[in-house]
Write a protein that holds these residues in place. Structure first.
Motif, mmCIF file in Angstrom:
data_model
loop_
_atom_site.group_PDB
_atom_site.id
_atom_site.type_symbol
_atom_site.label_atom_id
_atom_site.label_comp_id
_atom_site.label_asym_id
_atom_site.label_seq_id
_atom_site.Cartn_x
_atom_site.Cartn_y
_atom_site.Cartn_z
ATOM 1 N N GLU A 27 77.071 5.908 -16.716
ATOM 2 C CA GLU A 27 76.120 6.006 -17.820
ATOM 3 C C GLU A 27 76.838 5.931 -19.163
ATOM 4 O O GLU A 27 76.387 5.263 -20.097
ATOM 5 N N GLY A 41 77.663 13.798 -11.429
ATOM 6 C CA GLY A 41 77.598 12.825 -10.361
ATOM 7 C C GLY A 41 78.678 12.948 -9.328
ATOM 8 O O GLY A 41 78.451 13.203 -8.175
ATOM 9 N N VAL A 45 75.449 13.685 -19.227
ATOM 10 C CA VAL A 45 76.268 12.491 -19.082
ATOM 11 C C VAL A 45 77.714 12.770 -19.443
ATOM 12 O O VAL A 45 78.646 12.330 -18.775
ATOM 13 N N ASP A 91 78.867 11.465 -16.014
ATOM 14 C CA ASP A 91 78.304 10.247 -15.453
ATOM 15 C C ASP A 91 79.019 9.041 -16.060
ATOM 16 O O ASP A 91 78.568 8.470 -17.054
#
Length: 354
Positions: free
Chosen positions: A77, A353, A60, A74
């Motif tokens: 997140e 991502g 993340v 991320d």
DNA sequence: GGCGGAAACA
DNA sequence: TGTTTCCGCC
């Protein structure tokens, strides 16, 4: 209106030192999860560091690139986690990033231009915030180490003398913390305020990247001598103060949690044998920690062999940290709809991502 | 995506 | 004070 997040409750300055590593008494501020004496809640940068330190969030957010540089792999997140932490169900990266941008002026953080979702910590700032006593001690000892110059004293000193483990060791070894009488002045708002507004003598303006001694750039899992507090963004080593204070022991079923022991003693019940802040970490201790603190490296760096090259396994994933939902929020404020919070923070979700 | 002003909030 | 929220701009 009041959001009684689980975390908030847990963050309450533990009136029970007993909860902590037996044998160690921490000064009250050490229990404070927040950085600035004035604030009551955890601060974003604090939270970020927290995530960066947890291996389960490597997917993340993770350290990357330059010293102190991290990438939010991320954004959604991270925002979600932050939202949970703050009981802000509607938190999103846009908002979170706005908060991060406020750190630019404070010079706690700055953006790594050209790299998406990449920011960089100015650790000296963070340290000052966490260890206001450092400066005080410096002033007291006449050491020119910290804040020798600044908006209040002169031009920022990018070339200010480096903080050496020795000097720090000396400072931390000072009996101040063990003396109730001497402690108070160390944490006065004024004192801290000064610290907060000061430049970063030993790291420069923070406008540019920190220089890394050649040779230190190799394996990430190495200690950075120039950062005596032994907090290497590439290490799992606990930031002297951050880790533990953030989450109470039960939030950290990790042995590391108890490794925070190297915080100074308040003398509160404990012998002023003041455990020097860096006593156990002072010298180049890399991944290795004070004996007795069995703890596996917890933070692997992408590039150091791959994020997932972390530890042999995350059996004990201290994920009890469980930043998973705001159900604990009394939510009158925004807690409209409970979060569709997954059972657990996805650890190492695929790749970056974006 | 990233920035920063502005207002609101705790 | 430290965000949170919203927003226009680049």
């Amino acid at each position: 209106m009041d959001c009684s997040c689980v975390s908030d409750l847990l963050f309450a300055p533990p009136a029970l030192p007993a909860l902590w590593t037996p044998g160690f008494a921490f000064p009250d501020w050490a229990y404070k999860p927040e950085s600035s004496p004035g604030s009551r809640q955890i601060q974003l940068w604090h939270f970020i560091l927290e995530l960066l330190q947890k291996e389960e969030y490597q997917g993340v957010i993770a350290w990357q690139g330059d010293y102190g540089e991290f990438v939010i792999k991320d954004p959604d997140e991270v925002a979600r986690l932050w939202g949970i932490r703050k009981c802000k169900p509607h938190m999103n990266y846009d908002k979170l990033s706005r908060a991060l941008r406020y750190y630019y002026n404070k010079r706690i953080l700055h953006k790594t231009k050209g790299k998406r979702f990449t920011y960089k910590f100015n650790f000296s700032k963070v340290v000052l915030v966490n260890y206001p006593l450092l400066d005080v001690a410096a002033a007291t000892t006449g050491s020119p180490l910290l804040l020798t110059s600044g908006p209040f004293g002169g031009a920022p000193g990018p070339d200010a003398p480096p903080l050496t483990p020795e000097t720090l060791q000396t400072l931390f070894s000072a009996p101040r913390l063990g003396e109730p009488g001497a402690r108070a002045p160390l944490f006065t708002p004024e004192t801290d305020k000064l610290r907060l507004d000061s430049p970063f003598p030993f790291l420069g303006s923070g406008a540019t990247s920190y220089s890394k001694p050649p040779g230190l750039l190799g394996p990430f899992g190495r200690a950075f001598p120039e950062h005596p507090w032994n907090f290497s963004p590439y290490l799992t080593g606990p930031f002297p103060k951050l880790p533990p204070p953030l989450y109470p022991p039960h939030f950290y079923p990790n042995p590391l949690a108890s490794s925070l022991g190297h915080l100074p003693s308040t003398g509160a019940g404990g012998s002023p044998s003041t455990v020097p802040l860096l006593a156990a970490t002072g010298e180049g201790l890399g991944p290795e920690r004070p004996s007795g603190l069995a703890a596996a490296p917890r933070l692997a760096l992408p590039g150091a062999g791959g994020p997932e090259a972390t530890l042999g396994g995350k059996e004990d994933s201290d994920s009890e940290l469980e930043i998973t939902d705001v159900s604990g929020c009394s939510s009158d404020s925004e807690g409209d709809e409970g979060l569709p919070t997954p059972p657990k923070a996805k650890a190492g979700k695929g790749g970056v991502g974006s």
